[in-house]
Design a protein around this motif. Structure first.
Motif, PDB file in Angstrom:
ATOM      1  N   ARG A  43       0.831  -1.520   0.089  1.00 38.60           N
ATOM      2  CA  ARG A  43       0.105   0.126   0.050  1.00 38.60           C
ATOM      3  C   ARG A  43       0.763   1.181  -0.182  1.00 38.60           C
ATOM      4  O   ARG A  43       2.078   1.346   0.684  1.00 38.60           O
TER       5      ARG A  43
ATOM      6  N   VAL B 279       0.063  -2.056  -8.188  1.00 36.92           N
ATOM      7  CA  VAL B 279      -0.872  -0.916  -7.180  1.00 36.92           C
ATOM      8  C   VAL B 279      -0.593   0.246  -7.817  1.00 36.92           C
ATOM      9  O   VAL B 279       0.260   0.836  -7.747  1.00 36.92           O
TER      10      VAL B 279
ATOM     11  N   SER C   7       3.078   3.371 -11.416  1.00 38.81           N
ATOM     12  CA  SER C   7       2.111   2.471 -10.357  1.00 38.81           C
ATOM     13  C   SER C   7       3.316   1.629  -9.524  1.00 38.81           C
ATOM     14  O   SER C   7       4.611   1.441 -10.104  1.00 38.81           O
ATOM     15  N   CYS C   8       3.173   1.095  -8.399  1.00 37.59           N
ATOM     16  CA  CYS C   8       3.896   0.135  -7.786  1.00 37.59           C
ATOM     17  C   CYS C   8       4.023  -1.010  -8.550  1.00 37.59           C
ATOM     18  O   CYS C   8       2.811  -1.621  -8.609  1.00 37.59           O
TER      19      CYS C   8
ATOM     20  N   LYS D 286      -6.546  -5.809  -8.409  1.00 36.09           N
ATOM     21  CA  LYS D 286      -6.003  -5.375  -6.851  1.00 36.09           C
ATOM     22  C   LYS D 286      -7.185  -4.233  -6.454  1.00 36.09           C
ATOM     23  O   LYS D 286      -7.121  -3.418  -7.460  1.00 36.09           O
TER      24      LYS D 286
ATOM     25  N   GLU E 224      -8.346  -1.666  -2.805  1.00 36.88           N
ATOM     26  CA  GLU E 224      -7.871  -1.076  -1.934  1.00 36.88           C
ATOM     27  C   GLU E 224      -7.378  -1.959  -0.755  1.00 36.88           C
ATOM     28  O   GLU E 224      -6.183  -1.868  -0.310  1.00 36.88           O
TER      29      GLU E 224
ATOM     30  N   MET F  49      -5.334  -4.514   0.216  1.00 37.09           N
ATOM     31  CA  MET F  49      -4.101  -4.896  -0.382  1.00 37.09           C
ATOM     32  C   MET F  49      -3.841  -6.356  -0.035  1.00 37.09           C
ATOM     33  O   MET F  49      -4.788  -6.943   0.709  1.00 37.09           O
TER      34      MET F  49
ATOM     35  N   GLU G 186      -5.326 -10.450  -3.957  1.00 37.91           N
ATOM     36  CA  GLU G 186      -5.534 -10.628  -5.538  1.00 37.91           C
ATOM     37  C   GLU G 186      -6.611 -11.329  -5.751  1.00 37.91           C
ATOM     38  O   GLU G 186      -7.089 -12.219  -5.268  1.00 37.91           O
TER      39      GLU G 186
END
Ligand SMILES: [Zn+2]
Ligand SMILES: [Zn+2]
Length: 427
Positions: free
Chosen positions: A94, A344, A384-385, A409, A411, A413, A416
């Motif tokens: 996150r 993410v 993004s991550c 994905k 919020e 985290m 999946e």
């Protein structure tokens, strides 16, 4: 080197072979029944069959956009190269801190990169003769963003969790909460931390291992996490065993009590389909058939190099078989065959989109403040991550060119999720 194999070696190889023996059909069934119950995925069953291996079968019809399952990752890691762009929780990925910290940190690291590349070493940014076409933000403004002394308009609409440091004090891993910090410490990080509180016998060796992985292939970091996870779990199982059965001499790694505990610690990894990395790796297009063998040998040598460094850093003789090249190759091969990209979305992108959508009457004034930062970030503002992860249930699903389910994905985290129409007999 002689060819004689002494009894100790023979036992070691037997243990490696036992760890690499695929679980039996009843063992698979039992393991996934527990997992299915934990994940509350009603209507789905992992069914092993002797011919095709494991498959996820649906026993109900799903409607379009139905949530099929939420899976929890066994192990995951952010790509090393992505760490400059995204500051995320090392356990659940996150985004953490604040919009200002995300932007300030990225600009700060970009500046460091620019200085390193152009060799100016200048830190004040004044009169810099730089080749960068991006707008430069003064250092003190960047520091104000990072120290929460400067608040950007409307950033309060994008709150992020406070940053929690690593329990071992490494300044490498940060978290979104105390519970993530503790869970990571407990499961993976206490052996892989380079801080003063690390359980690694040599943090210096650990640094060398990480450097090698960053320069070659960061999949080694994920493999190290699997080994660390197994060792830490083994130690917990052993402590419980000793408490139950009373103290026993554990100095002998071939003690008959020890290996079953290691097998148990390895169980969740044993369930993943595996082949040796150098045997299953997809060949790059520029490798022609005459170079195939050499390419695979190079991959094997690279894994060997990495394993030697990891061994120096976290070796535990009671878990010696985990440090065999065969096991290391199979762990990485399991990722090669099953891993899912971890993505993410960035709240920084959402923030700038929000500003862009403001009514014209407000937008101009706000943009006077925010646009220099957007210009300084350039196209990278929305990165993004990104990482890679292994999900136990998802790994039982094969690729399909006409898929009827997709991974995404939300919020929450760690999860999946798979949704869409139906998944009948997806093997
Ligand atoms: Zn977290
Ligand atoms: Zn740490």
């Amino acid at each position: 080197m002689g060819t004689c194999i002494c009894p100790i070696d023979a036992q070691f190889f037997d243990q490696v072979a036992a760890l690499l023996t695929p679980p039996t059909l009843p063992q698979i069934q039992e393991y996934f029944e527990v997992l299915e119950a934990k994940r509350h995925c009603s209507g789905l069953k992992v069914k092993p069959d002797a011919k095709h291996g494991k498959g996820v079968h649906s026993e109900v019809n799903f409607q379009e956009d139905d949530l099929i399952l939420k899976d929890e990752m066994l192990v995951g890691a952010q790509h090393s190269s992505n760490k400059i762009d995204c500051f995320v929780c090392s356990f659940c990925f996150r985004f953490i801190g604040s919009i200002e910290l995300q932007i300030g940190r990225k600009l700060y690291l970009q500046e460091l990169g620019v200085s390193a590349v152009d060799g100016s070493g200048s830190s004040d940014g004044i009169g810099c003769n730089t080749s960068s076409e991006k707008t430069r933000i003064p250092q003190d403004t960047i520091q104000s963003l990072m120290n929460s002394n400067l608040q950007l308009p409307y950033s309060e609409n994008f709150p992020l969790p406070l940053v929690v440091p690593c329990l071992g004090g490494c300044k490498e891993a940060y978290y979104c909460s105390k519970s993530c910090a503790e869970a990571d410490w407990d499961s993976f990080h206490s052996l892989l931390c380079i801080g003063h509180g690390s359980s690694s016998p040599s943090t210096e060796a650990l640094l060398k291992f990480v450097k090698h992985a960053n320069e070659t292939n960061d999949i080694f970091i994920l493999a190290a996490k699997v080994i660390s996870f197994t060792i830490l779990r083994y130690r917990k199982l052993k402590a419980a065993h000793v408490q139950r059965e009373g103290k026993h001499d554990s100095s002998n790694q071939f003690d008959s009590c020890i290996f079953p505990l290691l097998l148990e610690a390895w169980k969740s990894v044993s369930m993943g389909f595996k082949r040796r990395w150098w045997d299953c790796i997809a060949l790059p297009e520029d490798v022609d058939s005459s170079e195939k063998v050499e390419f695979r040998m190079q991959i094997k040598d690279l894994a060997f190099e990495s394993l030697q460094l990891l061994k120096e850093a976290i070796y535990d003789k009671e878990c010696a078989p985990l440090f065999s090249l065969d096991i290391y190759g199979h762990i990485i091969g399991m990722f090669e065959l099953n891993n899912l990209d971890l993505v993410v979305a960035s709240p920084v992108e959402d923030y700038f989109l929000y500003i862009d959508d403001l009514p014209v009457s407000q937008k101009k004034e706000v943009e006077n403040l925010t646009k220099p930062f957007l210009d300084a970030l350039g196209d990278d503002y929305s990165i993004s991550c990104q990482g890679t992860a292994f999900f136990p249930l998802q790994s039982c699903m094969n690729h399909s060119c006409i898929p009827n389910a997709k991974a995404f994905k939300r919020e929450e985290m760690l999860m999946e999720e798979w949704s869409r129409t139906r998944m009948d007999k997806l093997l």
